[in-house]
Design a protein around this motif. Structure first.
Motif, PDB file in Angstrom:
ATOM      1  N   THR A 150      29.677  12.041  77.890  1.00 57.27           N
ATOM      2  CA  THR A 150      29.750  11.781  79.333  1.00 57.27           C
ATOM      3  C   THR A 150      30.920  10.850  79.637  1.00 57.27           C
ATOM      4  OG1 THR A 150      27.349  11.889  79.352  1.00 57.27           O
ATOM      5  CG2 THR A 150      28.399  11.034  81.330  1.00 57.27           C
ATOM      6  N   ALA A 151      31.046   9.782  78.836  1.00 55.04           N
ATOM      7  CA  ALA A 151      32.137   8.836  79.069  1.00 55.04           C
ATOM      8  C   ALA A 151      33.481   9.543  78.899  1.00 55.04           C
ATOM      9  CB  ALA A 151      32.028   7.666  78.105  1.00 55.04           C
ATOM     10  N   GLY A 152      33.575  10.381  77.866  1.00 55.03           N
ATOM     11  CA  GLY A 152      34.827  11.111  77.616  1.00 55.03           C
ATOM     12  C   GLY A 152      35.180  12.029  78.773  1.00 55.03           C
ATOM     13  N   MET A 153      34.178  12.774  79.284  1.00 50.34           N
ATOM     14  CA  MET A 153      34.462  13.705  80.377  1.00 50.34           C
ATOM     15  C   MET A 153      34.807  12.957  81.663  1.00 50.34           C
ATOM     16  SD  MET A 153      34.696  16.599  79.183  1.00 50.34           S
ATOM     17  CE  MET A 153      35.136  17.431  80.711  1.00 50.34           C
ATOM     18  N   LEU A 154      34.110  11.851  81.899  1.00 50.18           N
ATOM     19  CA  LEU A 154      34.410  11.065  83.098  1.00 50.18           C
ATOM     20  C   LEU A 154      35.859  10.564  83.019  1.00 50.18           C
ATOM     21  CD1 LEU A 154      33.114   9.974  85.697  1.00 50.18           C
ATOM     22  CD2 LEU A 154      32.721   7.844  84.477  1.00 50.18           C
ATOM     23  N   ALA A 155      36.241  10.076  81.827  1.00 49.08           N
ATOM     24  CA  ALA A 155      37.615   9.587  81.643  1.00 49.08           C
ATOM     25  C   ALA A 155      38.602  10.728  81.891  1.00 49.08           C
ATOM     26  CB  ALA A 155      37.787   9.022  80.239  1.00 49.08           C
ATOM     27  N   TRP A 156      38.277  11.907  81.380  1.00 50.96           N
ATOM     28  CA  TRP A 156      39.158  13.066  81.589  1.00 50.96           C
ATOM     29  C   TRP A 156      39.362  13.322  83.082  1.00 50.96           C
ATOM     30  CZ3 TRP A 156      42.579  16.462  79.806  1.00 50.96           C
ATOM     31  CH2 TRP A 156      42.745  17.669  80.493  1.00 50.96           C
ATOM     32  N   PHE A 157      38.268  13.327  83.841  1.00 48.01           N
ATOM     33  CA  PHE A 157      38.385  13.640  85.267  1.00 48.01           C
ATOM     34  C   PHE A 157      39.134  12.540  86.030  1.00 48.01           C
ATOM     35  CE2 PHE A 157      34.734  16.577  84.512  1.00 48.01           C
ATOM     36  CZ  PHE A 157      35.444  17.721  84.807  1.00 48.01           C
ATOM     37  N   LEU A 158      38.977  11.303  85.601  1.00 43.29           N
ATOM     38  CA  LEU A 158      39.674  10.227  86.313  1.00 43.29           C
ATOM     39  C   LEU A 158      41.179  10.282  86.024  1.00 43.29           C
ATOM     40  CD1 LEU A 158      37.192   7.235  86.139  1.00 43.29           C
ATOM     41  CD2 LEU A 158      37.425   9.051  87.828  1.00 43.29           C
ATOM     42  N   VAL A 159      41.521  10.561  84.751  1.00 41.95           N
ATOM     43  CA  VAL A 159      42.938  10.708  84.412  1.00 41.95           C
ATOM     44  C   VAL A 159      43.527  11.870  85.215  1.00 41.95           C
ATOM     45  CG1 VAL A 159      44.551  11.368  82.579  1.00 41.95           C
ATOM     46  CG2 VAL A 159      42.768   9.670  82.128  1.00 41.95           C
ATOM     47  N   LEU A 160      42.740  12.950  85.295  1.00 46.87           N
ATOM     48  CA  LEU A 160      43.166  14.120  86.051  1.00 46.87           C
ATOM     49  C   LEU A 160      43.398  13.761  87.522  1.00 46.87           C
ATOM     50  CD1 LEU A 160      43.388  16.912  84.847  1.00 46.87           C
ATOM     51  CD2 LEU A 160      41.140  17.447  85.761  1.00 46.87           C
ATOM     52  N   ALA A 161      42.464  13.006  88.095  1.00 44.25           N
ATOM     53  CA  ALA A 161      42.579  12.619  89.505  1.00 44.25           C
ATOM     54  C   ALA A 161      43.864  11.807  89.699  1.00 44.25           C
ATOM     55  CB  ALA A 161      41.368  11.800  89.948  1.00 44.25           C
ATOM     56  N   TRP A 162      44.152  10.936  88.728  1.00 43.89           N
ATOM     57  CA  TRP A 162      45.362  10.113  88.845  1.00 43.89           C
ATOM     58  C   TRP A 162      46.607  10.987  88.702  1.00 43.89           C
ATOM     59  CZ3 TRP A 162      49.556   8.852  85.764  1.00 43.89           C
ATOM     60  CH2 TRP A 162      50.349   7.805  86.264  1.00 43.89           C
ATOM     61  N   LEU A 163      46.610  11.849  87.671  1.00 44.16           N
ATOM     62  CA  LEU A 163      47.782  12.704  87.429  1.00 44.16           C
ATOM     63  C   LEU A 163      48.048  13.638  88.604  1.00 44.16           C
ATOM     64  CD1 LEU A 163      47.412  13.806  83.695  1.00 44.16           C
ATOM     65  CD2 LEU A 163      49.254  12.442  84.713  1.00 44.16           C
ATOM     66  N   LEU A 164      46.985  14.275  89.103  1.00 46.31           N
ATOM     67  CA  LEU A 164      47.166  15.225  90.199  1.00 46.31           C
ATOM     68  C   LEU A 164      47.713  14.523  91.436  1.00 46.31           C
ATOM     69  CD1 LEU A 164      43.998  17.475  89.846  1.00 46.31           C
ATOM     70  CD2 LEU A 164      46.367  18.139  89.466  1.00 46.31           C
ATOM     71  N   ALA A 165      47.292  13.266  91.638  1.00 43.40           N
ATOM     72  CA  ALA A 165      47.769  12.532  92.811  1.00 43.40           C
ATOM     73  C   ALA A 165      49.258  12.201  92.695  1.00 43.40           C
ATOM     74  CB  ALA A 165      46.948  11.262  93.007  1.00 43.40           C
ATOM     75  N   GLN A 166      49.841  12.357  91.493  1.00 41.96           N
ATOM     76  CA  GLN A 166      51.287  12.154  91.346  1.00 41.96           C
ATOM     77  C   GLN A 166      52.055  13.420  91.723  1.00 41.96           C
ATOM     78  OE1 GLN A 166      51.812   8.937  90.521  1.00 41.96           O
ATOM     79  NE2 GLN A 166      49.569   8.957  90.377  1.00 41.96           N
ATOM     80  N   ALA A 167      51.331  14.543  91.876  1.00 43.70           N
ATOM     81  CA  ALA A 167      52.017  15.810  92.132  1.00 43.70           C
ATOM     82  C   ALA A 167      51.622  16.437  93.463  1.00 43.70           C
ATOM     83  CB  ALA A 167      51.717  16.798  91.000  1.00 43.70           C
TER      84      ALA A 167
END
Ligand code: HEC
Length: 395
Positions: A150-167
Motif C-alpha cells: 500500500t505504501a509503495g503504491m501510494l508513493a507511486w501515485f504521488l510521484v505520478l501526480a507530481w510528475l504529471l503536474a510538470q507536463a
C-alpha cells in the motif's frame, strides 16, 4: 454546433459513467458488507455462513457456500459489466473532455510547452505503465506484505501526480492519476478476479480442481479494489474544486485525502469485527483537517505594492477579454461565459470579487491558462484587489 455536440457528448457520457460507477461500487460495497456480516457456521453441506435481511417489502436469506452443493445452478449471476461499463465510459469521457478539445483543459503553457499529442501520449502511457507497476508489485515478494505494498503504491501515485503536474494542467494531472488507479481496479476485475471465478465455476461443474493460489490472489485484488474506491472517487470529483488540483503542492493534498479515504474505508471494513474500535476515524479526521488546512488559499497580499485599477484592467483585458466580453473573439464562444463581461474598468469593479477568486485564489481562470497569464499578473491582481478593499470608496 461542434461545441454544442461536445457539451452533450460529455453530459451523456458523464451520466452513464456515474450510473455505472454507482452500480459497480455499490455492488462491491454490498458484497463486502455481506462478507463482514455473515453469521459463520460450521461447514454443513458446503455452507459456511448465512444472513437474513429485510428490504423493499420482503425478507432475503443469503447463504454462502465454498462451492455449490448440488452442482452448478442453472442460473448464476456475475458482476462484471458494471466495472467494464464504468471504464469504457470513463475513457470515452477522458477523450471528449480532455483530448478532443485539448488546449483548454489538458495543457497549461505556464507549466510546460508540450503539444496536445505529447500530452495525450503521456496521459495514456501513465495509465498503462501504472497497471504493470502494480501488477508486478503484487506478484513480487512485496505482494505478501500488504502495508508495504500500500505504501509503495501510494508513493507511486504521488510521484505520478507530481510528475504529471510538470507536463499537464493541474486538473488533467489529477484526472490521469484517477484514471490510472481506476483502470487498475477494472484490470483487477478483468485480468484476475473474473478469470479466478471462471476457474471456480469450471471446477464446480466437474472440471479440474483450480490452482489453490487463484482464490487468495483474487481475494487480494478485490480487497485492493475496495481500498482504492474512496481515493479514486475523490480524484473524480476533485475536478470541480480548483483548490485541490490547482494547489502548488497538489500531490501533497492528494496524499492527505487519499490516506484519509483509506482510513475511512478501513473503519467500515473492521467495524463489525469483534473488539473493533472506531480508531481509524481519528487519523481520518486528522488527515482531512490537514488537507483542508494545506489547500487553504494564501491571504491576499497587503497593499504595499499597490496596483491601480488601470493596471489591473490591462491584465484582465489581455488575459480574460477574449472570452469574457459582450462580443467574445475566442472561437466557440457566442457570449461571455456565465454572463461575466469584463469590457471596461467599471465592469471589472463590479466583478472584482469573482475575478480575484477565479484568477488568484483558485487559479481556475483562464481555463488551462490558455491565454498564458503569468504569476506576476496574478500577483498584480491580488495587490490591486487588496488596494480596492483597503479603499472602499473607490469601488
Ligand atoms: C478561453 C476562454 C476563457 C478565458 C480566457 C477566461 N475565461 Fe473565465 N470562464 C470561461 C468559461 C467557459 C467559464 C464557465 C466555466 C464553467 O461553466 O464552469 C468561465 C467562468 C468564469 C467565472 C465564473 C466561475 C467562477 O469560477 O467564479 C469567472 C469569475 C471567470 N471565468 C473569470 C475569468 C478571469 C478573471 C479570466 C482572466 C484571468 C478568465 N475568466 C478568462 C472561459 C474563459
Amino acid at each position: 454546433m461542434e461545441a454544442h455536440l461536445q457539451l452533450w457528448g460529455s453530459l451523456l457520457l458523464r451520466w452513464l459513467h456515474f450510473i455505472a460507477g454507482v452500480a459497480w461500487i455499490g455492488a462491491s460495497f454490498y458484497f463486502n458488507w455481506l462478507e463482514n456480516h455473515l453469521r459463520r457456521s460450521e461447514p454443513a453441506d458446503g455452507q459456511t455462513g448465512d444472513l437474513w435481511a429485510v428490504h423493499g417489502g420482503g425478507f432475503y436469506h443469503v447463504r454462502k457456500f465454498a462451492a455449490p452443493p448440488h452442482g452448478l445452478p442453472p442460473e448464476l449471476h456475475w458482476f462484471k459489466w458494471e466495472a467494464y461499463t464504468t471504464w469504457l465510459s470513463g475513457m470515452a469521457l477522458l477523450v471528449i473532455v480532455y483530448y478532443w478539445n485539448g488546449a483548454t483543459l489538458l495543457l497549461d503553457p505556464s507549466v510546460s510547452g508540450i503539444g496536445r499529442s505529447q500530452a495525450i501520449a503521456i496521459g495514456l502511457g501513465t495509465i498503462v505503465v501504472s497497471w504493470f507497476v502494480y501488477d508486478i508489485a503484487c506478484r513480487s515478494p512485496l505482494g505478501r506484505h500488504e502495508v508495504a505494498l500500500t505504501a509503495g503504491m501510494l508513493a507511486w501515485f504521488l510521484v505520478l501526480a507530481w510528475l504529471l503536474a510538470q507536463a499537464l494542467s493541474g486538473r488533467a494531472a489529477y484526472v490521469h492519476v484517477g484514471a490510472a488507479a481506476g483502470s487498475i481496479m477494472v484490470a483487477n476485475v478483468f485480468r484476475v478476479i473474473i478469470p479466478a471465478q471462471r476457474m471456480l465455476v469450471r471446477a464446480a461443474a466437474g472440471g479440474p480442481a483450480p490452482d489453490p493460489n487463484i482464490g487468495p490472489r483474487a481475494l487480494q485484488r478485490s480487497r485492493h479494489n475496495n481500498y482504492f474506491t474512496l481515493p479514486v472517487l475523490f480524484l473524480m470529483i476533485s475536478s470541480h474544486y480548483p483548490a485541490t488540483y490547482g494547489h502548488a503542492h497538489a500531490w501533497a493534498v492528494l496524499g492527505l485525502l487519499a490516506l484519509a479515504g483509506l482510513a475511512i474505508r478501513h473503519y467500515f471494513n473492521i467495524r463489525h469485527r469483534p473488539g473493533a474500535r472506531a480508531w481509524p476515524l481519528i487519523p481520518a479526521a486528522l488527515l482531512l483537517s490537514a488537507g483542508i488546512w494545506l489547500s487553504a488559499p494564501p491571504a491576499p497580499r497587503q497593499a504595499t505594492d499597490a496596483a491601480s485599477l488601470g493596471q489591473a484592467y490591462a491584465v484582465v483585458a489581455r488575459r480574460c477579454g477574449a472570452c469574457h466580453s459582450a462580443r467574445p473573439a475566442q472561437d466557440g464562444f457566442e457570449q461571455a461565459p456565465m454572463g461575466i463581461e469584463l469590457d471596461d474598468e467599471a465592469a471589472l469593479l463590479r466583478h472584482a470579487e469573482r475575478v480575484y477568486g477565479a484568477s488568484v485564489l483558485t487559479r481556475s481562470m483562464p481555463p488551462g491558462n490558455v491565454s498564458g497569464m503569468t504569476d506576476a499578473e496574478r500577483s498584480l491582481l491580488a495587490a490591486w484587489y487588496a488596494t480596492t478593499l483597503a479603499q472602499p470608496t473607490r469601488r
